[in-house]
Design an enzyme around this catalytic site. Structure first.
Site, short mmCIF file in Angstrom:
data_model
loop_
_atom_site.label_atom_id
_atom_site.label_comp_id
_atom_site.label_asym_id
_atom_site.label_seq_id
_atom_site.Cartn_x
_atom_site.Cartn_y
_atom_site.Cartn_z
N SER A 103 0.79 -1.24 0.00
CA SER A 103 0.00 0.00 0.00
C SER A 103 0.82 1.28 0.00
O SER A 103 0.23 2.37 -0.05
CB SER A 103 -0.95 0.01 1.20
OG SER A 103 -2.01 -0.90 1.00
N LYS A 106 -0.10 3.81 -2.62
CA LYS A 106 -1.12 4.85 -2.52
C LYS A 106 -0.51 6.25 -2.46
O LYS A 106 -1.23 7.25 -2.64
CB LYS A 106 -1.99 4.58 -1.31
CG LYS A 106 -2.83 3.30 -1.43
CD LYS A 106 -3.73 3.11 -0.22
CE LYS A 106 -4.65 1.90 -0.38
NZ LYS A 106 -3.99 0.63 -0.02
N SER A 162 -5.84 3.27 4.85
CA SER A 162 -5.31 2.59 3.66
C SER A 162 -6.43 1.92 2.86
O SER A 162 -6.32 0.76 2.45
CB SER A 162 -4.25 1.55 4.07
OG SER A 162 -3.42 1.21 2.99
N LYS A 272 3.56 6.36 4.99
CA LYS A 272 2.58 5.37 4.54
C LYS A 272 3.06 3.95 4.79
O LYS A 272 4.22 3.62 4.53
CB LYS A 272 2.31 5.54 3.03
CG LYS A 272 1.18 4.66 2.51
CD LYS A 272 -0.17 5.09 3.04
CE LYS A 272 -1.27 4.06 2.79
NZ LYS A 272 -1.18 2.88 3.67
#
Length: 326
Positions: A103, A106, A162, A272
């Site tokens: 993720s 993203k 997320s 992140k």
């Protein structure tokens, strides 16, 4: 808006490329390790020529930080730590080896939304977003199909819990359509000079294969630095949670930040997390203390617990903040 984005991007490329070059050329064997042979989770490919040339900026003759030793007890297979202000790379492990990033993907999705501008844009959550996240086993922000949220609110849903449903909703709106958006992600990566980065989804889910979306610690430094130059991005990723009260056209939402560093590590400001079975625990992170800002990446920290990536990041940051000034 697009011109400003490319000024930000090229500045990030220049800073990180210069830092990596300086670090790789230092004495004492601190340069990147030789790339291993291809495996399912880590492949090495000949880079394609970027569509936009890299900056020719050269590293400073006097690094800001005196590098002494290495951080201990870092279990991630790929990692890098740098001074965010100068791009000086302090330490790395397999910095040019391609690995799935889960993720952390993203961050690129958010960057393209920021490029699109108008964070007050109203976007309806399609039912397909729920179906997509459920089918692929992704984390969600529990978005309700039919709710109308702003692009800003969807960035919160994308980056904090997320949400794969938020990624789908944004990609569908800004592509328009998933395929067009993913094509833009790859075009932007090429223009940024991210030679060892490729996207097949806007969220990092293992689709169509476990390793089809991948990057390197070095490339993710550039991406992270570019994203953190946006105040709107920074304002999202350093929050512990976000509460959206019920309003016209949408339900109430509460989203917690999946980043274990936020609220537990002094000075952490993002960025992140990511996890899949093949990617392991991944984290793109930044923290600031006593006038020093460090940015780093861990890829494939072993799945010893949900905070495995944060543990590796703490080891790196603690070491980096102790280093003396040159």
């Amino acid at each position: 808006m697009r011109l400003r984005v490319w000024i930000v991007v090229l500045a990030a490329v220049a800073v990180i490329a210069a830092g990596v070059a300086a670090w790789a050329s230092t004495a004492g064997g601190r340069g990147p390790r030789p790339m291993p042979g291809p495996t399912a989770a880590a492949r090495t490919r000949a880079p394609a020529p970027p569509s936009r040339p890299r900056s020719s900026a050269s590293p400073s003759a006097s690094p800001a930080i005196d590098v002494v030793g290495t951080p201990g007890k870092v279990k991630a297979k790929g990692a890098v730590l740098a001074d965010a202000a100068t791009g000086q790379v302090l330490w790395g492990r397999d910095v040019s080896t391609e690995r799935p990033m889960a993720s952390v993907t993203k961050v690129m999705t958010a960057l393209l939304v920021l490029e699109g501008g108008d964070l007050g844009r109203q976007i309806r959550v399609p039912k397909a977003a729920f179906d997509y996240a459920w089918k692929n086993g992704g984390e969600t922000a529990a978005l309700r199909p039919g709710d109308v949220l702003t692009a800003q609110e969807l960035l919160e849903a994308l980056l904090l819990p997320s949400g794969a449903d938020a990624a789908y909703t944004l990609a569908n709106a800004y592509g328009p359509g998933l395929d067009a958006f993913i094509a833009r992600m790859n075009a932007t990566a090429a223009q940024m000079g991210l030679d060892h980065t490729h996207f097949t989804s806007p969220d990092g889910l293992p689709y169509p294969t476990e390793t089809s979306t991948y990057s390197t610690p070095s490339d993710l430094l550039t991406l992270g630095l570019a994203a953190m130059r946006y105040l709107a991005f920074r304002a999202v990723v350093d929050q512990r949670f976000y509460h959206l009260p019920k309003g016209p056209g949408h339900h109430q939402y509460w989203w917690d930040n999946t980043d274990e560093l936020i609220g537990s590590y002094q000075g952490a400001v993002g960025i992140k997390t990511g996890y899949t079975d093949d990617a392991g625990h991944c984290l793109l992170f930044e923290a600031a203390r006593n006038g020093r800002t460090l940015i780093g990446v861990v890829l494939d920290s072993p799945a010893t617990g949900p905070a495995a990536g944060a543990h590796d990041a703490k080891q790196m940051l603690n070491w980096g903040f102790r280093l003396p000034r040159a």
